[in-house]
Motif scaffolding. Structure first.
Motif, short mmCIF file in Angstrom:
data_model
loop_
_atom_site.label_atom_id
_atom_site.label_comp_id
_atom_site.label_asym_id
_atom_site.label_seq_id
_atom_site.Cartn_x
_atom_site.Cartn_y
_atom_site.Cartn_z
N THR A 1 12.89 -21.60 -16.08
CA THR A 1 13.15 -22.44 -14.90
C THR A 1 12.49 -21.84 -13.66
N GLY A 2 11.86 -22.70 -12.90
CA GLY A 2 11.25 -22.23 -11.65
C GLY A 2 9.85 -21.67 -11.81
N CYS A 3 9.26 -21.81 -13.02
CA CYS A 3 7.94 -21.22 -13.22
C CYS A 3 6.83 -22.16 -12.77
N GLY A 4 7.17 -23.41 -12.44
CA GLY A 4 6.14 -24.29 -11.90
C GLY A 4 5.79 -25.47 -12.80
N LYS A 5 6.63 -25.75 -13.79
CA LYS A 5 6.30 -26.84 -14.72
C LYS A 5 6.33 -28.20 -14.02
N SER A 6 7.42 -28.44 -13.28
CA SER A 6 7.50 -29.73 -12.59
C SER A 6 6.45 -29.83 -11.49
N THR A 7 6.13 -28.68 -10.93
CA THR A 7 5.07 -28.67 -9.91
C THR A 7 3.77 -29.17 -10.51
N PHE A 8 3.49 -28.74 -11.74
CA PHE A 8 2.28 -29.18 -12.44
C PHE A 8 2.28 -30.70 -12.61
#
Ligand SMILES: Nc1ncnc2c1ncn2[C@@H]1O[C@H](COP(=O)(O)OP(=O)(O)O)[C@@H](O)[C@H]1O
Ligand SMILES: [Mg+2]
Lengths: 299, 283
Positions: free
Chosen positions: B65-72
């Motif tokens: 969680t928080g590693c940037g997946k949704s950001t991608f």
């Protein structure tokens, strides 16, 4: 606009499914329109009464009895060319007597006169009562000695109505007050309606988000909201107009039958008022919806 | 139109030339180059990420969680813009297109989210139909396509229900149907099974797998390590906004059909065959 049926359908769906916020918006608009609908004629009537009073302010230029026809004609011409003079009206002694006769209750007073004591005169109106002073100065500019000297030897005396200054100041203040009330009212209605629409759209911001996600253009999202605003504005205004009409029929009309005063208030008549209110409410509501949406569309 | 025709003619000519590989010349459907995302406040969401995904791939995006997946995902939808680097979709730098063209980009990308993002006051039918209305599909086409896609995801019987009358798995199927009804070349799913139980999750994965087999590129963000392992597809792992692993599908099971896929994943995960879940039989 071949999508109009779709947008109409969307607006209808939104109104039906968001009955509570839509109803709140309709009621807000109804209340606002009612307020405006009552205050506009009142403001307008007060405004025109004030204007009436002001427009009666004038200068009286009394002439000597022996002023010749030639002198009078020349003078009338000269006064007419003074800046800010709107109208010059010659009142002959005979005409003055007639006016006096009409004003007096007891005509017998006049019968005792064997000659007409009234002098010939001009009534001079300025384009605005505030300019009466400058007109008066032009009629009798200060001479080198410093004393005012009439522009014609035929002029006996120049008289301003006793309370001219007072009336001018009071009516000026009333006019400003009316303008302030009108502006406040406009701002308050815009704010009230805008806020209600904002709330109703805020409740649907997720819906807007989803629409954007599937690739709806901003106008595609916006049209149903604008149409919805038009409908809400229409209903709100119609309710208010209904109440106004009832009020007119049950309160104002009987009053104006009994009191000349109410009848004499020459204000906007009902039909144009209703048309303006309905159109105004629809435009404000539709614009309000469309503009508020901007924030959620992030454009 | 004219340009598209010219391009296809060019392609035809090129393919006649000896030694040319026209299909390989098509740009990757997704191409990030050194993309960095900085959130307001200075937090770095993604840092110099370079990822290339070819047409037709099925890719998992994993990481804590928080590693940037949704950001991608947001970057590909131009919900966010990179501070530096480029984001290309089908060869086009999406941050160079005017804002008014963003809806057109989104119509070419199907999206599925953990929270379904269905419109609560519309029926299943209307939710899916909306995606077609947006692109101006004629009514008659919508009437034909929507029931068809809903049958495909196994919801033929719930077409007139509202979302809150459906189970989580069913709602996600509606969302998948909406994402796929216009047959976009790219489908992004951000933790599509995050709220679902394992059996339901397999059903959704099976659906995504089936969609992938029609040629649509599918990118799935997930936490479900076990599912990722069993599916044997390409895995990109993020950590603190960086790519730390990009494993081009260790052991692709060559060309499973959808039911073989479902059966294998189920047996490997120790989940029984479904007896209702409608769609299972059709897939
Ligand atoms: N709108 C935002 N503003 C500031 N920071 C954000 C925002 N959205 C996400 N972040 C941060 O960026 C990082 C990556 O977020 P995200 O891509 O949502 O992670 P995940 O891999 O869980 O989907 C997280 O540390 C998160 O706190
Ligand atoms: Mg996330």
């Amino acid at each position: 606009m071949r999508r109009l049926p779709f947008f109409l359908g969307e607006a209808y769906r939104a109104l039906r499914r968001n009955a509570a916020p839509s109803l709140a918006a309709i009621v807000t608009i109804a209340v606002t329109v009612l307020l405006v609908g009552v205050l506009v004629p009142v403001l307008d009537a007060s405004g025109s009464k004030t204007e009436d009073v002001r427009s009666q302010l004038e200068l009286k230029v009394f002439l000597f009895d022996d002023a010749s026809k030639q002198e009078i004609a020349n003078l009338e011409d000269r006064i007419g060319r003074i800046p800010h003079v709107e109208r010059v009206e010659y009142v002959s002694p005979a005409a003055a007597l007639k006016i006096l006769e009409e004003d007096l209750e007891d005509r017998s007073l006049l019968d005792e006169l064997n000659s007409n004591p009234l002098p010939p005169a001009f009534n001079v109106k300025a384009d605005d009562p505030d300019n009466l002073e400058s007109v008066q100065t032009a009629l009798s500019p200060p001479s080198s000695a410093g004393k005012p000297q009439p522009i014609s030897p035929a002029i006996d005396e120049i008289v301003t109505g006793e309370q001219t200054t007072q009336i001018r100041e009071v009516t000026g203040a009333v006019k400003i007050l009316l303008a302030v009330i009108a502006v406040l009212l406009a701002v308050a209605s815009l704010f009230l309606v805008g806020n209600t629409i904002r709330l109703s759209i805020y409740a649907r911001r997720r819906e807007v988000e989803v629409m954007q996600l599937v690739g709806a253009t901003n106008w595609f999202i916006r049209w149903p909201f604008v149409i919805e605003g038009l409908v809400v504005g229409l209903f709100g205004a119609l309710i208010a107009v209904g109440i106004l009409f009832l009020g007119k029929v049950t309160i104002v009309d009987p009053l104006s039958d009994n009191f000349a005063l109410v009848e004499n208030l020459n204000t906007i008549s009902f039909a144009p008022l209703v048309a303006a209110l309905v159109a105004g409410a629809m435009v404000v509501a539709a614009l309000g919806s469309g503009v508020t949406l901007r924030r959620f569309l992030r454009i | 139109m004219a340009r598209a025709r010219t391009r296809s003619r060019l392609r035809a000519r090129r393919s006649r030339m000896p030694g040319s590989h026209p299909r390989r010349r098509r740009p990757p459907i997704v191409e990030l180059r050194d993309a960095t995302v900085v959130y307001p406040g200075g937090h770095v969401g993604l840092e110099r990420v370079s990822i290339s995904i070819d047409r037709g791939e099925f890719v998992f995006l994993v990481g804590p969680t928080g590693c940037g997946k949704s950001t991608f995902i947001k970057l590909l939808l131009r919900d966010l813009e990179p501070a530096s680097g480029t984001v290309r979709v089908a060869g086009k730098d999406i941050n160079e297109m005017p804002r008014s063209k963003v809806p057109l980009l989104r119509r070419r990308i199907g999206t599925v989210f953990q929270d379904f993002k269905l419109l609560p006051n519309r029926t299943v039918y209307d939710n899916v139909a909306y995606a077609l209305q947006v692109i101006g599909t004629p009514r008659s086409e919508i009437k034909r396509q929507v029931p068809e896609i809903l049958r495909m995801v196994g919801l033929g019987a719930k077409i007139h229900n509202y979302p809150d009358e459906l189970s989580g798995g069913e709602q996600q199927r509606v969302s998948v149907a909406r994402a796929f009804v216009s047959h976009p070349p790219l489908l992004l799913a951000d933790e599509p099974t995050g709220n679902l139980d394992p059996e339901t999750s397999i059903g959704i994965m099976q659906l995504l797998y089936r969609i992938n087999r029609t040629g649509t590129t599918v990118v799935v963000v997930t936490h479900d390590r076990e599912m990722v392992d069993k599916m044997r597809r390409r895995v990109i792992q993020l950590h603190d906004g960086r790519v730390i692993r990009d494993q081009a599908a260790g052991m692709y099971a060559t060309d499973e059909d959808t039911s073989e896929f479902g059966a294998r994943v189920r047996s490997e995960m120790g989940v029984a065959e479904p007896d209702d879940e409608g769609g299972g039989a059709l897939l």
